[in-house]
Write a protein that holds these residues in place. Structure first.
Motif, mmCIF file in Angstrom:
data_model
loop_
_atom_site.group_PDB
_atom_site.id
_atom_site.type_symbol
_atom_site.label_atom_id
_atom_site.label_comp_id
_atom_site.label_asym_id
_atom_site.label_seq_id
_atom_site.Cartn_x
_atom_site.Cartn_y
_atom_site.Cartn_z
ATOM 1 N N UNK A 102 0.811 -1.216 0.000
ATOM 2 C CA UNK A 102 0.000 0.000 0.000
ATOM 3 C C UNK A 102 0.839 1.257 0.000
ATOM 4 N N UNK A 103 2.098 1.150 0.430
ATOM 5 C CA UNK A 103 2.946 2.334 0.510
ATOM 6 C C UNK A 103 3.144 2.969 -0.855
ATOM 7 N N UNK A 104 3.100 2.156 -1.895
ATOM 8 C CA UNK A 104 3.301 2.676 -3.252
ATOM 9 C C UNK A 104 1.994 2.745 -4.035
ATOM 10 N N UNK A 105 0.888 2.443 -3.372
ATOM 11 C CA UNK A 105 -0.408 2.404 -4.044
ATOM 12 C C UNK A 105 -0.903 3.821 -4.323
ATOM 13 N N UNK A 106 -1.352 4.057 -5.528
ATOM 14 C CA UNK A 106 -1.893 5.363 -5.899
ATOM 15 C C UNK A 106 -3.204 5.166 -6.644
ATOM 16 N N UNK A 107 -3.937 6.245 -6.765
ATOM 17 C CA UNK A 107 -5.207 6.176 -7.486
ATOM 18 C C UNK A 107 -6.379 5.952 -6.554
ATOM 19 N N UNK A 108 -7.507 6.561 -6.878
ATOM 20 C CA UNK A 108 -8.675 6.487 -5.998
ATOM 21 C C UNK A 108 -9.266 5.090 -5.943
ATOM 22 N N UNK A 109 -9.246 4.372 -7.075
ATOM 23 C CA UNK A 109 -9.850 3.045 -7.105
ATOM 24 C C UNK A 109 -9.190 2.058 -6.168
ATOM 25 N N UNK A 110 -7.876 1.824 -6.293
ATOM 26 C CA UNK A 110 -7.214 0.880 -5.387
ATOM 27 C C UNK A 110 -7.306 1.298 -3.924
ATOM 28 N N UNK A 111 -7.174 2.589 -3.641
ATOM 29 C CA UNK A 111 -7.262 3.045 -2.256
ATOM 30 C C UNK A 111 -8.675 2.846 -1.706
ATOM 31 N N UNK A 112 -9.685 3.050 -2.544
ATOM 32 C CA UNK A 112 -11.056 2.830 -2.093
ATOM 33 C C UNK A 112 -11.279 1.357 -1.750
ATOM 34 N N UNK A 113 -10.724 0.462 -2.557
ATOM 35 C CA UNK A 113 -10.842 -0.971 -2.259
ATOM 36 C C UNK A 113 -10.205 -1.296 -0.921
ATOM 37 N N UNK A 114 -9.038 -0.695 -0.635
ATOM 38 C CA UNK A 114 -8.370 -0.939 0.640
ATOM 39 C C UNK A 114 -9.194 -0.383 1.794
ATOM 40 N N UNK A 115 -9.718 0.816 1.657
ATOM 41 C CA UNK A 115 -10.446 1.441 2.766
ATOM 42 C C UNK A 115 -11.802 0.807 3.001
ATOM 43 N N UNK A 116 -12.293 0.060 2.040
ATOM 44 C CA UNK A 116 -13.477 -0.757 2.302
ATOM 45 C C UNK A 116 -13.141 -1.841 3.331
ATOM 46 N N UNK A 117 -11.883 -2.262 3.379
ATOM 47 C CA UNK A 117 -11.457 -3.330 4.284
ATOM 48 C C UNK A 117 -10.704 -2.825 5.511
ATOM 49 N N UNK A 118 -10.454 -1.544 5.603
ATOM 50 C CA UNK A 118 -9.692 -0.991 6.727
ATOM 51 C C UNK A 118 -10.327 0.325 7.161
ATOM 52 N N UNK A 119 -10.737 0.396 8.416
ATOM 53 C CA UNK A 119 -11.433 1.567 8.934
ATOM 54 C C UNK A 119 -10.782 2.021 10.243
ATOM 55 N N UNK A 120 -11.214 3.190 10.736
ATOM 56 C CA UNK A 120 -10.638 3.762 11.948
ATOM 57 C C UNK A 120 -11.731 4.318 12.844
ATOM 58 N N UNK A 121 -11.521 4.195 14.153
ATOM 59 C CA UNK A 121 -12.356 4.850 15.159
ATOM 60 C C UNK A 121 -11.473 5.875 15.849
ATOM 61 N N UNK A 122 -11.858 7.147 15.759
ATOM 62 C CA UNK A 122 -11.028 8.219 16.303
ATOM 63 C C UNK A 122 -11.263 8.402 17.804
ATOM 64 N N UNK A 123 -10.357 9.161 18.409
ATOM 65 C CA UNK A 123 -10.386 9.360 19.854
ATOM 66 C C UNK A 123 -11.586 10.174 20.314
ATOM 67 N N UNK A 124 -11.894 11.247 19.605
ATOM 68 C CA UNK A 124 -12.912 12.187 20.064
ATOM 69 C C UNK A 124 -14.206 12.014 19.261
ATOM 70 N N UNK A 125 -15.213 11.362 19.832
ATOM 71 C CA UNK A 125 -16.457 11.155 19.072
ATOM 72 C C UNK A 125 -17.210 12.447 18.820
ATOM 73 N N UNK A 126 -16.960 13.484 19.629
ATOM 74 C CA UNK A 126 -17.658 14.758 19.450
ATOM 75 C C UNK A 126 -17.205 15.468 18.173
ATOM 76 N N UNK A 127 -15.957 15.224 17.758
ATOM 77 C CA UNK A 127 -15.444 15.845 16.545
ATOM 78 C C UNK A 127 -15.462 14.906 15.351
#
Length: 346
Positions: A102-127
């Motif tokens: 992924x370090x060399x991955x570019x383009x919206x399509x491949x990154x979108x495929x990755x982010x479908x499988x990898x998500x984040x929960x942030x520290x501050x739910x209010x923001x």
């Protein structure tokens, strides 16, 4: 009574250690260039300096495993999580997901495929949530992006995610706005939004640090259940070792952008080998009777833009020897399934 005692603490060994990692990081770097003075820039003199927020970090997260990333503020934990998800562009190293770097991955399509499988929960739910969106709209947003061909199922998918996140019954929360909910409920909405696309990898960045103690156990139980029932790999970022004991399979301890010790949770917390890990564990509150001998570290954390020679912990280490001042230690075996970066650890 410890409010976290209901969290399942059994079977801490990786459940899927023999399977391929869901994500693997090799020698990851994230360096920020330090701005030079105007005169130096105009004359083109002086060496470019970098703030080494993440410097040569390697680890793997397996399906069904919760890897804790521990360390004091400013050690590079959150930057590591952001860089692994490519929310920050890495300066070097490899991020392997399904065999692709992924370090060399570019383009919206491949990154979108990755982010479908990898998500984040942030520290501050209010923001983390748009105050103008209802809960339903917040949870539907990632679903509509990643599942454009399943429009008829949108509401059912959102309802399932909310129920998995503990928002029961979902009908009571779907049309509320963030200002109508408590901090714990907002964090559950953020979690529902993250798992709505059924990711295989989740970064939880200090997900309970802004919540009341009475709410934390429920969120921790929730995250642990995702690893166990959905076979999700989770990177759990926190400075609170007490929560890590109850949720993490393994722990990696970071100092000044590097992992200095990594191993099974009980080994790291009950018998830390690296001097920095020992100081962190000694500073954690003790819930039972008795006291723990504190380890006092001299001085302040060095500037990550001007790192000391040799071991970067040696200016504060009470056990430092001459070799520590000249030779930079690398991670090496320090027991069963454990590694440490210290010259004094065999």
């Amino acid at each position: 009574m410890n409010i976290l005692t209901d969290v399942n603490r059994s079977d801490r060994a990786p459940r899927a250690a023999c399977t391929s990692p869901v994500i693997e990081v090799r020698r990851l770097r994230k360096w920020y260039p330090v701005r030079r003075s105007m005169l130096s820039s105009l004359l083109g003199v002086g060496e470019q300096r970098y703030l080494r927020a993440v410097d040569d970090v390697s680890f793997a997260v397996h399906p069904g495993e919760v890897l804790g990333l521990a360390g004091e503020s400013g050690c590079g934990k959150s930057t590591t999580g952001m860089t692994v998800l490519k929310l920050h562009a890495p300066s070097g190293g490899e991020i392997l997901f399904d065999g692709a770097d992924l370090a060399t991955l570019t383009g919206r399509g491949p990154l979108r495929d990755f982010r479908r499988n990898a998500q984040i929960v942030f520290q501050n739910p209010y923001e983390a949530l748009n105050p103008r969106f209802t809960v339903l709209r917040s949870v539907l947003e990632p679903i509509s992006i990643h599942f454009p061909d399943r429009r008829t199922e949108y509401e059912a998918l959102a309802r399932l995610a909310m129920e998995r996140a503990g928002l029961l019954p979902a009908e009571n929360f779907m049309h509320r706005y963030p200002h109508e909910m408590s901090g714990g409920q907002l964090q559950r909405v953020a979690i529902a939004r993250a798992i709505a696309v059924e990711p295989r990898f989740l970064v939880a960045d200090e997900p309970v640090s802004m919540l009341d103690v009475s709410i934390r156990a429920g969120i921790l139980n929730l995250l642990k259940s995702f690893a166990e029932t959905l076979n999700m790999g989770i990177l759990f970022i926190s400075h609170d070792l007490s929560t890590m004991r109850h949720i993490c399979t393994r722990i990696a301890v970071m100092y000044l952008g590097r992992i200095v010790e990594i191993g099974p949770t009980d080994q790291i917390l009950d018998d830390p080998r690296h001097p920095y890990s020992q100081a962190l564990v000694a500073a954690a509150p003790v819930m039972r009777r008795g006291t723990r001998r504190r380890i006092h570290l001299e001085g302040a954390v060095p500037n990550p833009a001007n790192l000391p020679s040799g071991c970067r912990f040696h200016p504060r280490c009470p056990k430092a020897i001459d070799r520590c001042r000249t030779d930079d230690p690398q991670l090496h075996a320090a027991g069963e399934r454990r590694e440490a970066a210290c010259h004094l650890v065999a």
